[in-house]
Design an enzyme around this catalytic site. Structure first.
Site, PDB file in Angstrom:
ATOM      1  N   CYS A   8       0.280   2.229   8.577  1.00  0.00           N
ATOM      2  CA  CYS A   8       0.840   1.328   7.591  1.00  0.00           C
ATOM      3  C   CYS A   8       0.422  -0.117   7.821  1.00  0.00           C
ATOM      4  CB  CYS A   8       2.364   1.444   7.565  1.00  0.00           C
ATOM      5  SG  CYS A   8       3.138   0.940   9.097  1.00  0.00           S
TER       6      CYS A   8
ATOM      7  N   CYS B 277       2.253  -2.597  15.495  1.00  0.00           N
ATOM      8  CA  CYS B 277       2.238  -2.267  14.065  1.00  0.00           C
ATOM      9  C   CYS B 277       1.548  -3.347  13.243  1.00  0.00           C
ATOM     10  CB  CYS B 277       3.681  -2.084  13.588  1.00  0.00           C
ATOM     11  SG  CYS B 277       3.814  -1.783  11.830  1.00  0.00           S
TER      12      CYS B 277
ATOM     13  N   CYS C 268       6.745  -7.385   7.370  1.00  0.00           N
ATOM     14  CA  CYS C 268       7.948  -6.881   8.032  1.00  0.00           C
ATOM     15  C   CYS C 268       8.391  -7.906   9.059  1.00  0.00           C
ATOM     16  CB  CYS C 268       7.658  -5.543   8.713  1.00  0.00           C
ATOM     17  SG  CYS C 268       9.124  -4.858   9.522  1.00  0.00           S
TER      18      CYS C 268
ATOM     19  N   SER D 282      12.645   6.041   6.803  1.00  0.00           N
ATOM     20  CA  SER D 282      12.335   5.808   8.211  1.00  0.00           C
ATOM     21  C   SER D 282      12.796   4.410   8.612  1.00  0.00           C
ATOM     22  CB  SER D 282      10.824   5.938   8.413  1.00  0.00           C
ATOM     23  OG  SER D 282      10.477   5.642   9.744  1.00  0.00           O
TER      24      SER D 282
ATOM     25  N   GLY E 188       7.007  -2.323   5.833  1.00  0.00           N
ATOM     26  CA  GLY E 188       8.359  -2.859   5.716  1.00  0.00           C
ATOM     27  C   GLY E 188       9.425  -1.993   6.347  1.00  0.00           C
ATOM     28  N   GLU E 189      10.607  -2.583   6.471  1.00  0.00           N
ATOM     29  CA  GLU E 189      11.759  -1.892   7.058  1.00  0.00           C
ATOM     30  C   GLU E 189      12.748  -1.601   5.914  1.00  0.00           C
ATOM     31  OE1 GLU E 189      13.008  -0.466  10.001  1.00  0.00           O
ATOM     32  OE2 GLU E 189      14.585  -0.144   8.546  1.00  0.00           O
TER      33      GLU E 189
ATOM     34  N   CYS F   8       3.759   8.220   0.716  1.00  0.00           N
ATOM     35  CA  CYS F   8       4.351   7.288   1.681  1.00  0.00           C
ATOM     36  C   CYS F   8       4.421   5.925   0.997  1.00  0.00           C
ATOM     37  CB  CYS F   8       3.452   7.261   2.909  1.00  0.00           C
ATOM     38  SG  CYS F   8       3.953   6.057   4.110  1.00  0.00           S
TER      39      CYS F   8
ATOM     40  N   GLU G 225       0.828  -1.188   0.000  1.00  0.00           N
ATOM     41  CA  GLU G 225       0.000   0.000   0.000  1.00  0.00           C
ATOM     42  C   GLU G 225       0.864   1.241   0.000  1.00  0.00           C
ATOM     43  OE1 GLU G 225      -1.452   0.268   4.366  1.00  0.00           O
ATOM     44  OE2 GLU G 225      -1.788  -1.761   3.639  1.00  0.00           O
TER      45      GLU G 225
ATOM     46  N   SER H  92      11.987   5.577  14.068  1.00  0.00           N
ATOM     47  CA  SER H  92      10.822   5.169  14.850  1.00  0.00           C
ATOM     48  C   SER H  92      11.325   4.873  16.248  1.00  0.00           C
ATOM     49  CB  SER H  92      10.209   3.900  14.243  1.00  0.00           C
ATOM     50  OG  SER H  92       9.588   4.213  13.030  1.00  0.00           O
ATOM     51  N   LEU H  93      11.227   5.854  17.133  1.00  0.00           N
ATOM     52  CA  LEU H  93      11.812   5.675  18.469  1.00  0.00           C
ATOM     53  C   LEU H  93      10.790   5.047  19.420  1.00  0.00           C
ATOM     54  CD1 LEU H  93      14.524   6.164  19.868  1.00  0.00           C
ATOM     55  CD2 LEU H  93      13.578   8.299  20.742  1.00  0.00           C
ATOM     56  N   HIS H  94       9.698   5.745  19.646  1.00  0.00           N
ATOM     57  CA  HIS H  94       8.534   5.202  20.376  1.00  0.00           C
ATOM     58  C   HIS H  94       8.813   4.778  21.811  1.00  0.00           C
ATOM     59  CE1 HIS H  94       7.162   5.422  16.355  1.00  0.00           C
ATOM     60  NE2 HIS H  94       7.406   4.186  15.980  1.00  0.00           N
TER      61      HIS H  94
ATOM     62  N   CYS I 254       7.272  -5.126  15.537  1.00  0.00           N
ATOM     63  CA  CYS I 254       6.929  -4.158  16.588  1.00  0.00           C
ATOM     64  C   CYS I 254       5.496  -4.456  17.032  1.00  0.00           C
ATOM     65  CB  CYS I 254       7.062  -2.726  16.071  1.00  0.00           C
ATOM     66  SG  CYS I 254       8.728  -2.384  15.476  1.00  0.00           S
TER      67      CYS I 254
HETATM   68  N1  SAH Z   1       9.914   0.092   9.328  1.00  0.00           N
HETATM   69  C1  SAH Z   1      10.139   1.492   9.279  1.00  0.00           C
HETATM   70  C2  SAH Z   1       9.257   2.223   8.311  1.00  0.00           C
HETATM   71  C3  SAH Z   1       7.810   1.854   8.298  1.00  0.00           C
HETATM   72  S1  SAH Z   1       6.858   2.177   9.762  1.00  0.00           S
HETATM   73  C4  SAH Z   1      10.012   2.089  10.646  1.00  0.00           C
HETATM   74  O1  SAH Z   1       9.572   1.417  11.560  1.00  0.00           O
HETATM   75  O2  SAH Z   1      10.390   3.243  10.774  1.00  0.00           O
HETATM   76  C5  SAH Z   1       6.412   3.834   9.551  1.00  0.00           C
HETATM   77  C6  SAH Z   1       5.858   4.505  10.830  1.00  0.00           C
HETATM   78  O3  SAH Z   1       4.485   4.171  11.085  1.00  0.00           O
HETATM   79  C7  SAH Z   1       6.647   4.105  12.055  1.00  0.00           C
HETATM   80  O4  SAH Z   1       7.062   5.239  12.786  1.00  0.00           O
HETATM   81  C8  SAH Z   1       5.654   3.260  12.762  1.00  0.00           C
HETATM   82  O5  SAH Z   1       5.974   3.149  14.048  1.00  0.00           O
HETATM   83  C9  SAH Z   1       4.338   3.964  12.458  1.00  0.00           C
HETATM   84  N2  SAH Z   1       3.157   3.189  12.813  1.00  0.00           N
HETATM   85  C10 SAH Z   1       3.005   1.865  12.746  1.00  0.00           C
HETATM   86  N3  SAH Z   1       1.802   1.499  13.235  1.00  0.00           N
HETATM   87  C11 SAH Z   1       1.191   2.640  13.634  1.00  0.00           C
HETATM   88  C12 SAH Z   1      -0.072   2.912  14.243  1.00  0.00           C
HETATM   89  N4  SAH Z   1      -0.922   1.942  14.524  1.00  0.00           N
HETATM   90  N5  SAH Z   1      -0.393   4.198  14.523  1.00  0.00           N
HETATM   91  C13 SAH Z   1       0.476   5.187  14.227  1.00  0.00           C
HETATM   92  N6  SAH Z   1       1.682   4.991  13.652  1.00  0.00           N
HETATM   93  C14 SAH Z   1       2.045   3.720  13.375  1.00  0.00           C
HETATM   94 FE1  SF4 Z   2       8.314  -3.151  10.790  1.00  0.00          FE
HETATM   95 FE2  SF4 Z   2       8.466  -0.491  11.075  1.00  0.00          FE
HETATM   96 FE3  SF4 Z   2       6.166  -1.793  11.630  1.00  0.00          FE
HETATM   97 FE4  SF4 Z   2       8.276  -2.096  13.229  1.00  0.00          FE
HETATM   98  S1  SF4 Z   2       7.142  -0.182  12.848  1.00  0.00           S
HETATM   99  S2  SF4 Z   2       6.979  -3.769  12.466  1.00  0.00           S
HETATM  100  S3  SF4 Z   2       9.981  -2.023  11.768  1.00  0.00           S
HETATM  101  S4  SF4 Z   2       7.148  -1.615   9.632  1.00  0.00           S
END
Ligand code: SAH
Ligand code: SF4
Length: 356
Positions: free
Chosen positions: A340, A126, A119, A198, A166-167, A112, A91, A221-223, A123
């Site tokens: 995503c 996600c 992936c 990212s 994806g990463e 995007c 997507e 993506s620190l979180h 996480c």
């Molecule tokens: N794998 C890479 C790039 C894709 S994720 C990474 O993790 O950076 C892109 C962003 O979407 C990340 O910051 C991820 O944490 C965020 N994301 C994933 N699920 C989400 C959700 N349910 N709500 C808000 N942001 C989310």
């Molecule tokens: Fe993969 Fe990024 Fe989602 Fe983590 S946040 S599962 S690295 S796509």
């Protein structure tokens, strides 16, 4: 599977033309058909001799993505679901400029894009990782998302973020090739400064990309600002903990001389307390980084939710009080599964149900 013509560089095309006994300017004609005239078939490349078109049709594909579904949202964010040649889905989301951030007259249109199917990093919050990892996207599948999104929307994309499924740093060779297709004047011609990759924090690849000459931007993506919080929600942190990650980020800022963005999803009861905000402020300050706060988007099948709005504001205020540039994004496209991985999961699960 035949390779795609889209992923060929000028050098590769010249070599192919030479091998076929064709003059080398044919390579330039092909590039023009691909990226400027946006040809949708090899047959339609009308200034190439018929024998060359025949040969190209036998050896290459042209477009490997096809549109499967699109959803528009009220704020005109649009989400596209694309089908790959092997029946998988990815997507991408087209996001218009936010007048609040960029002014009423901004013509910024951000796409995007996805870099993998699924992936492997798992996480906990996600949707992209929910069904595990399927495969890497090829460079033409990555850049092809831009071509198809432009075709379907009738708009020109001028900013790209690698924040879809994806990463991207786990698919570095194809990512680098896609960056070439996207930034080259013969390709999409979008400046490297308008591209943001990212990552969840793959330290060796961050260092490698820091040494890459293109001035692309980096988002992390620190979180979670401490290992205990990050370990709970991002398994990657056990491999590359916060201090190692920040050493690599400081290497990046030295090499690239530009600001990194720290992405921080606010999840109720997990990472949104004032102590994390203060730690995050320290990290951001040490790097002179910007912070993007994103209230969590709910995902079907996952238990997480966003904190109350006051708590999100309080978190932002702690950063602001310490002079950290922080935006609190009230997510665009909340109504179209724009987080995503969500739309693709729905589609694949619906197909499985149809089959069973
Ligand atoms: N794998 C890479 C790039 C894709 S994720 C990474 O993790 O950076 C892109 C962003 O979407 C990340 O910051 C991820 O944490 C965020 N994301 C994933 N699920 C989400 C959700 N349910 N709500 C808000 N942001 C989310
Ligand atoms: Fe993969 Fe990024 Fe989602 Fe983590 S946040 S599962 S690295 S796509």
């Amino acid at each position: 599977m035949r390779p795609s013509l889209l992923s060929q560089t000028p050098e590769e095309l010249s070599e192919i033309m030479e091998g076929l006994g064709e003059p080398s300017y044919r390579g330039g004609q092909i590039l023009e058909w691909l990226w400027q005239k946006r040809a949708t078939s090899i047959e339609g490349m009308s200034n190439l001799p018929a024998r060359l078109r025949e040969h190209l049709k036998e050896s290459f594909t042209l477009r490997s993505l096809s549109p499967a579904k699109s959803q528009g949202s009220r704020d005109s964010t649009r989400k596209f679901l694309f089908r790959l040649h092997d029946g998988r889905y990815i997507e991408c989301v087209l996001i218009p400029a936010s007048p609040a951030l960029y002014g009423e007259r901004s013509d910024r249109r951000t796409l995007c894009v996805s870099s993998q199917v699924g992936c492997a990093f798992g996480c906990k919050f996600c949707a992209s990782g929910l069904d595990g990892f399927t495969r890497n996207l090829t460079a033409d599948e990555i850049a092809g998302q831009v071509l198809l999104a432009e075709e379907l929307s009738g708009e020109k994309v001028n900013n790209i973020v690698f924040m879809g499924m994806g990463e991207p740093l786990a698919n570095l060779p194809q990512l680098l090739k896609a960056l070439e297709l996207i930034t080259s004047p013969w390709g999409l011609g979008i400046g490297a400064r308008h591209l943001t990759v990212s990552t969840s924090g793959l330290v060796p690849q961050i260092r490698k990309l820091a040494d890459h000459p293109q001035q692309i931007r980096l988002a992390i993506s620190l979180h979670g600002a401490s290992n205990d919080v990050r370990d709970q929600i991002m398994p990657v942190n056990r491999k590359w903990p916060v201090d190692e990650l920040f050493k690599a980020l400081s290497y990046w800022t030295k090499r690239k001389n530009q600001k990194i963005t720290l992405e921080y999803i606010l999840i109720d009861g997990i990472n949104a307390d004032p102590a994390q905000a203060r730690l995050l402020a320290q990290h951001a300050e040490s790097l002179r980084a910007k912070v993007n706060l994103i209230p969590y988007n709910t995902v079907d099948g996952l238990k997480w939710k966003r904190p109350p709005e006051e708590e999100c504001h309080a978190f932002r205020d702690i950063l602001a009080a310490r002079g950290i540039p922080a935006t609190l994004r009230l997510e665009k496209g909340h109504d179209i599964d724009a987080a995503c991985g969500q739309l693709r999961l729905k589609e694949e699960h619906a197909e499985k149900q149809d089959l069973s």
